[in-house]
Write a protein that holds these residues in place. Structure first.
Motif, PDB file in Angstrom:
ATOM      1  N   ARG A 171       1.026  -1.272  -0.132  1.00  5.95           N
ATOM      2  CA  ARG A 171      -0.032   0.038  -0.202  1.00  5.95           C
ATOM      3  C   ARG A 171       0.986   0.948  -0.091  1.00  5.95           C
ATOM      4  O   ARG A 171      -0.096   2.405  -0.797  1.00  5.95           O
ATOM      5  N   GLY A 172       2.069   1.632   0.691  1.00  2.00           N
ATOM      6  CA  GLY A 172       2.983   2.622   0.289  1.00  2.00           C
ATOM      7  C   GLY A 172       4.085   2.262  -0.893  1.00  2.00           C
ATOM      8  O   GLY A 172       5.138   3.770  -0.583  1.00  2.00           O
ATOM      9  N   ASP A 173       4.114   1.648  -1.476  1.00  3.06           N
ATOM     10  CA  ASP A 173       4.553   1.672  -3.052  1.00  3.06           C
ATOM     11  C   ASP A 173       6.037   0.901  -2.583  1.00  3.06           C
ATOM     12  O   ASP A 173       6.724   1.483  -4.021  1.00  3.06           O
ATOM     13  N   LEU A 174       5.784  -0.115  -1.450  1.00  5.14           N
ATOM     14  CA  LEU A 174       7.789   0.138  -1.194  1.00  5.14           C
ATOM     15  C   LEU A 174       7.693  -1.670  -2.133  1.00  5.14           C
ATOM     16  O   LEU A 174       8.558  -1.575  -2.705  1.00  5.14           O
ATOM     17  N   ILE A 175       6.302  -2.185  -2.462  1.00  5.08           N
ATOM     18  CA  ILE A 175       6.818  -3.645  -3.186  1.00  5.08           C
ATOM     19  C   ILE A 175       5.638  -3.461  -4.147  1.00  5.08           C
ATOM     20  O   ILE A 175       4.606  -2.625  -4.159  1.00  5.08           O
ATOM     21  N   LYS A 176       5.740  -4.537  -4.807  1.00  8.05           N
ATOM     22  CA  LYS A 176       5.144  -4.560  -6.377  1.00  8.05           C
ATOM     23  C   LYS A 176       3.780  -6.124  -5.998  1.00  8.05           C
ATOM     24  O   LYS A 176       4.756  -6.712  -5.358  1.00  8.05           O
ATOM     25  N   GLU A 177       3.356  -5.993  -7.085  1.00  6.91           N
ATOM     26  CA  GLU A 177       2.298  -6.928  -6.497  1.00  6.91           C
ATOM     27  C   GLU A 177       2.725  -8.165  -7.105  1.00  6.91           C
ATOM     28  O   GLU A 177       3.068  -9.314  -6.531  1.00  6.91           O
ATOM     29  N   GLU A 178       3.577  -8.405  -8.298  1.00  8.62           N
ATOM     30  CA  GLU A 178       4.271  -9.151  -8.581  1.00  8.62           C
ATOM     31  C   GLU A 178       5.523 -10.067  -7.642  1.00  8.62           C
ATOM     32  O   GLU A 178       5.466 -11.459  -7.323  1.00  8.62           O
ATOM     33  N   GLU A 179       6.106  -9.205  -6.478  1.00  7.23           N
ATOM     34  CA  GLU A 179       6.494  -9.061  -6.332  1.00  7.23           C
ATOM     35  C   GLU A 179       6.274 -10.210  -4.532  1.00  7.23           C
ATOM     36  O   GLU A 179       6.152 -11.674  -3.685  1.00  7.23           O
ATOM     37  N   LEU A 180       5.010  -9.810  -4.288  1.00  6.79           N
ATOM     38  CA  LEU A 180       3.992 -10.185  -3.214  1.00  6.79           C
ATOM     39  C   LEU A 180       3.593 -11.704  -3.898  1.00  6.79           C
ATOM     40  O   LEU A 180       3.444 -12.714  -2.626  1.00  6.79           O
ATOM     41  N   LEU A 181       3.330 -12.288  -4.904  1.00  5.18           N
ATOM     42  CA  LEU A 181       2.809 -13.386  -5.563  1.00  5.18           C
ATOM     43  C   LEU A 181       4.233 -14.408  -5.164  1.00  5.18           C
ATOM     44  O   LEU A 181       3.654 -15.709  -4.831  1.00  5.18           O
ATOM     45  N   SER A 182       5.413 -13.972  -5.743  1.00 15.79           N
ATOM     46  CA  SER A 182       6.295 -14.816  -5.309  1.00 15.79           C
ATOM     47  C   SER A 182       6.609 -15.173  -3.589  1.00 15.79           C
ATOM     48  O   SER A 182       6.923 -15.956  -2.643  1.00 15.79           O
ATOM     49  N   ILE A 183       5.759 -13.309  -2.708  1.00 17.23           N
ATOM     50  CA  ILE A 183       6.599 -14.150  -0.928  1.00 17.23           C
ATOM     51  C   ILE A 183       4.933 -14.674  -0.761  1.00 17.23           C
ATOM     52  O   ILE A 183       5.320 -16.183   0.134  1.00 17.23           O
ATOM     53  N   GLU A 184       4.119 -14.786  -1.592  1.00 19.02           N
ATOM     54  CA  GLU A 184       2.726 -15.780  -1.270  1.00 19.02           C
ATOM     55  C   GLU A 184       3.042 -17.287  -1.022  1.00 19.02           C
ATOM     56  O   GLU A 184       3.109 -18.252  -0.408  1.00 19.02           O
ATOM     57  N   ALA A 185       3.979 -17.176  -2.508  1.00 21.78           N
ATOM     58  CA  ALA A 185       4.327 -19.523  -2.714  1.00 21.78           C
ATOM     59  C   ALA A 185       4.921 -19.547  -2.019  1.00 21.78           C
ATOM     60  O   ALA A 185       5.385 -21.075  -2.249  1.00 21.78           O
ATOM     61  N   SER A 186       5.865 -18.906  -0.840  1.00 23.92           N
ATOM     62  CA  SER A 186       7.683 -19.098  -0.066  1.00 23.92           C
ATOM     63  C   SER A 186       6.586 -19.243   1.326  1.00 23.92           C
ATOM     64  O   SER A 186       7.575 -19.858   2.820  1.00 23.92           O
ATOM     65  N   MET A 187       5.678 -18.977   1.696  1.00 17.83           N
ATOM     66  CA  MET A 187       5.208 -18.873   3.413  1.00 17.83           C
ATOM     67  C   MET A 187       4.709 -19.973   3.502  1.00 17.83           C
ATOM     68  O   MET A 187       5.685 -20.628   4.673  1.00 17.83           O
ATOM     69  N   CYS A 188       4.030 -20.240   3.036  1.00 16.94           N
ATOM     70  CA  CYS A 188       3.164 -21.810   3.678  1.00 16.94           C
ATOM     71  C   CYS A 188       3.354 -22.558   2.546  1.00 16.94           C
ATOM     72  O   CYS A 188       2.923 -24.063   1.652  1.00 16.94           O
ATOM     73  N   ARG A 189       4.566 -23.515   3.336  1.00 17.32           N
ATOM     74  CA  ARG A 189       5.277 -24.873   2.430  1.00 17.32           C
ATOM     75  C   ARG A 189       5.227 -26.301   2.998  1.00 17.32           C
ATOM     76  O   ARG A 189       5.563 -27.080   3.325  1.00 17.32           O
ATOM     77  N   SER A 190       4.119 -26.072   4.026  1.00 21.25           N
ATOM     78  CA  SER A 190       4.267 -27.379   4.594  1.00 21.25           C
ATOM     79  C   SER A 190       2.806 -27.635   4.873  1.00 21.25           C
ATOM     80  O   SER A 190       1.658 -26.067   4.731  1.00 21.25           O
ATOM     81  N   PRO A 191       2.154 -28.775   5.546  1.00 22.82           N
ATOM     82  CA  PRO A 191       0.534 -29.412   6.134  1.00 22.82           C
ATOM     83  C   PRO A 191       0.747 -28.273   7.930  1.00 22.82           C
ATOM     84  O   PRO A 191       2.119 -27.739   7.970  1.00 22.82           O
ATOM     85  N   GLY A 192      -0.072 -27.510   7.896  1.00 21.72           N
ATOM     86  CA  GLY A 192       0.065 -27.495   9.173  1.00 21.72           C
ATOM     87  C   GLY A 192      -0.728 -25.725   9.508  1.00 21.72           C
ATOM     88  O   GLY A 192      -0.713 -25.253   8.984  1.00 21.72           O
ATOM     89  N   HIS A 193      -0.971 -25.143  10.623  1.00 22.33           N
ATOM     90  CA  HIS A 193      -1.271 -23.831  10.864  1.00 22.33           C
ATOM     91  C   HIS A 193      -0.149 -22.996  10.687  1.00 22.33           C
ATOM     92  O   HIS A 193       1.012 -23.339  10.889  1.00 22.33           O
ATOM     93  N   CYS A 194      -1.012 -21.963  11.117  1.00 24.62           N
ATOM     94  CA  CYS A 194       0.708 -20.508  11.127  1.00 24.62           C
ATOM     95  C   CYS A 194       1.536 -20.657  11.677  1.00 24.62           C
ATOM     96  O   CYS A 194       1.368 -21.280  13.274  1.00 24.62           O
ATOM     97  N   ALA A 195       2.550 -20.258  11.298  1.00 20.48           N
ATOM     98  CA  ALA A 195       4.016 -20.826  12.010  1.00 20.48           C
ATOM     99  C   ALA A 195       4.390 -20.155  13.107  1.00 20.48           C
ATOM    100  O   ALA A 195       5.358 -20.119  13.356  1.00 20.48           O
TER     101      ALA A 195
END
Length: 571
Positions: A171-195
């Motif tokens: 929202r502060g224009d510090l990152i772009k949507e494309e990078e957010l998609l990469s982050i999204e794919a990197s966060m939840c990398r196994s079964p289970g609840h929030c880390a």
């Protein structure tokens, strides 16, 4: 067990037509007759669902439980109950916590079960299953699903608490949507609840500190083979609990609740812990109120360096020694003789606990953060109290006075928060009304409102925010939550207006609006109740019967334990 009649014998031990029907229809699953010969029938209450990603691995976990039950000489029967997926359910999973608890309660009471294993993980599934099981009060043990493995992005560890930072950067224009998609794919990398130490992990810690699970239940990662071992051992243990007739009412004493509150303060647990523990206490008839949380948490520093209040993740917490280390460090503050599901006292369970990483788990003498993980506020803005998490707040805002910027609904907030015309600065206090139990309904996790875009772009990281709603356990900031009574009831919080001067004083546990009693009374006399948000079905029933946040937001007709007696027979 020989001297105590099994509850299931009221079904399978009968002679004549009734027993014939009960046994014959079960045998269509290929079950031999000897399985009904005075064996404890163990229910596996499963909240597996592909719509609840945190619990999507529970089919495998249930198989491990079954192995333990069979090994101990019991007979396992798996059954589904309503599953509450925090990330997908609308309008909020909290709306359905009480409904799921009713599903659990009635499923247990109506069926031939001698004991039950509760498979839960995602935020609301844990309190819902515990509330339901407590209301029936047969032997029960909790198996949590475990946290997911820590996310990794560009060499850094990430978890769900970082969502708020990434979204703020976007929202502060510090990152772009494309990078957010990469982050999204990197966060939840196994079964289970929030880390992180969000609500799900806080609930897992809650049941372990209450004594409702085996040791180490709270922190073993979902992907770790030791999670399955714990599930099998839990299946093994529940059969003995039936023989011993060890029930939730034997474990959930006033002293056990006090232990859980102190442990939660030390780990920086979710503010949602308050509302769920109050609801559980209401089910078992243990007197507990908001003042107990403040009194018991006061002076207990944060010793678990975990996001969102700290740096590390639940996976690190397990490798450092887990919750048993925290409990051992709090030894002088706890009721050490409280019994747990394995038949041992809580002191016996943590006696051999060892810390393997003092950066992750510190001590009370040298804590990670001197601030406690929970504080209860009072004042004329919240006649029945409010909650704040000091360990996740900004020190410079802990004593702060500012003008209110009021949003009358979540829709009003979304419509105006990023407007250039919004009169707001970093000293303002954001106030969100009508997101409480009745007003929304369901009390959503919107309390940690995102800051106005124009302030984010100026580098503002935090502001005081106040609401009658809740906040995700993964959230952080100087956020006052669970204001009670909520705005929909027409009390003081309902009549706060933009421009009113509000003072937050966390050290003195106060939050007040600079209005006289006469002015408040005049405003309330002119209050016009909002239209009911729903008019049919369960949501309408909920809005009519849900209690306020300071009571746990349970239904008024569900408080108190009703027991497991079978009162009717249709055959």
């Amino acid at each position: 067990m020989e001297n105590k009649k099994l509850r299931s014998s009221n079904w399978f031990g009968r002679q004549g037509k009734d027993g014939f029907i009960y046994r014959a229809w079960m045998k269509n699953q290929g079950i031999p007759g000897y399985e009904f010969n005075n064996k404890p029938i163990i229910g596996i209450c499963n909240t597996w669902s592909e719509l609840t990603p945190c619990n999507a691995h529970f089919r495998d976990l249930a198989e491990s439980v079954k192995r333990g039950v069979l090994e101990a000489g019991g007979f396992p029967v798996e059954f589904p109950v309503m599953s509450l997926g925090e990330t997908l359910m609308k309008p909020t999973a909290m709306l359905y916590r009480n409904l799921a608890s009713m599903d659990v309660e009635e499923s247990i009471r109506a069926n031939p079960l001698d004991g039950v294993v509760l498979l839960c993980g995602c935020d609301k599934t844990t309190p819902a299953l515990v509330m339901g099981a407590c209301s029936v009060d047969i032997p029960a043990i909790v198996v949590s699903g475990g946290p997911m493995l820590t996310g990794r992005y560009k060499g850094n560890s990430i978890g769900t608490s970082d969502i708020w930072r990434f979204f703020s950067d976007l929202r502060g224009d510090l990152i772009k949507e494309e990078e957010l998609l990469s982050i999204e794919a990197s966060m939840c990398r196994s079964p289970g609840h929030c880390a992180v130490m969000g609500t799900a992990s806080s609930m897992a810690c809650m049941v372990e500190s209450l004594g409702l699970s085996l040791p180490n239940n709270a922190s073993i990662p979902a992907a770790d083979s030791r999670r399955k071992v714990l599930a099998q051992l839990s299946g093994l243990r529940i059969v003995d609990m039936v023989k011993e007739d060890l029930k939730p009412s034997d474990i959930l004493t006033r002293q056990a609740f006090e232990n859980a509150i102190r442990v939660n303060a030390a780990i920086g647990g979710s503010t949602n812990f308050v509302i769920h523990l109050l609801a559980i206490a209401g089910r078992v008839g243990v007197p507990l109120n908001l003042n107990d949380f403040d009194r018991l948490s006061s002076g207990i520093p944060l010793i678990a360096n975990l996001q969102p209040s700290g740096q590390y993740f639940m996976e690190d917490f397990y490798y450092a020694g887990g919750l048993q280390v925290v409990i051992k460090h709090l030894e002088q503050l706890l009721h050490k003789a409280c019994i747990t599901v394995n038949g041992k006292t809580i002191q016996q369970n943590y006696a051999d606990a060892t810390c393997y990483n003092t950066d992750v788990i510190t001590t009370t003498g040298n804590p990670f953060n001197d601030l406690t993980g929970l504080a209860i506020l009072s004042g004329n803005l919240c006649e029945n109290g409010a909650v704040i998490k000091p360990s996740a707040a900004s020190p410079h805002l802990m004593q702060h006075t500012g003008k209110a910027v009021v949003f009358d609904s979540i829709e009003d907030y979304h419509a105006r928060i990023d407007s250039d015309d919004l009169e707001v600065d970093e000293s303002s206090i954001l106030v969100l009304k009508n997101v409480g139990p009745k007003g929304y309904p369901g009390m959503p996790e919107v309390g940690n409102m995102s800051l106005p875009k124009k302030l984010i772009q100026k580098g503002v990281k935090d502001m005081v925010r106040i609401s009658d709603g809740r906040m995700s356990g993964t959230g952080f900031g100087t956020v006052v939550l669970h204001v009670s009574p909520e705005a929909a009831t027409g009390n003081n919080f309902a009549v706060i207006r933009t421009g009113d001067l509000i003072t937050l004083d966390v050290p003195n546990r106060l939050i007040n609006v600079a209005l006289s009693d006469e002015e408040l009374a005049d405003r309330k006399s002119k209050f016009i109740p909002p239209e009911p948000p729903v008019s049919r079905g369960y949501a309408s029933l909920y809005a009519d019967h849900v209690q306020q946040a300071h009571l746990g937001a349970d239904m008024d007709f569900l408080r108190g334990r009703s027991g497991n007696k079978v009162t009717r027979d249709s055959h």
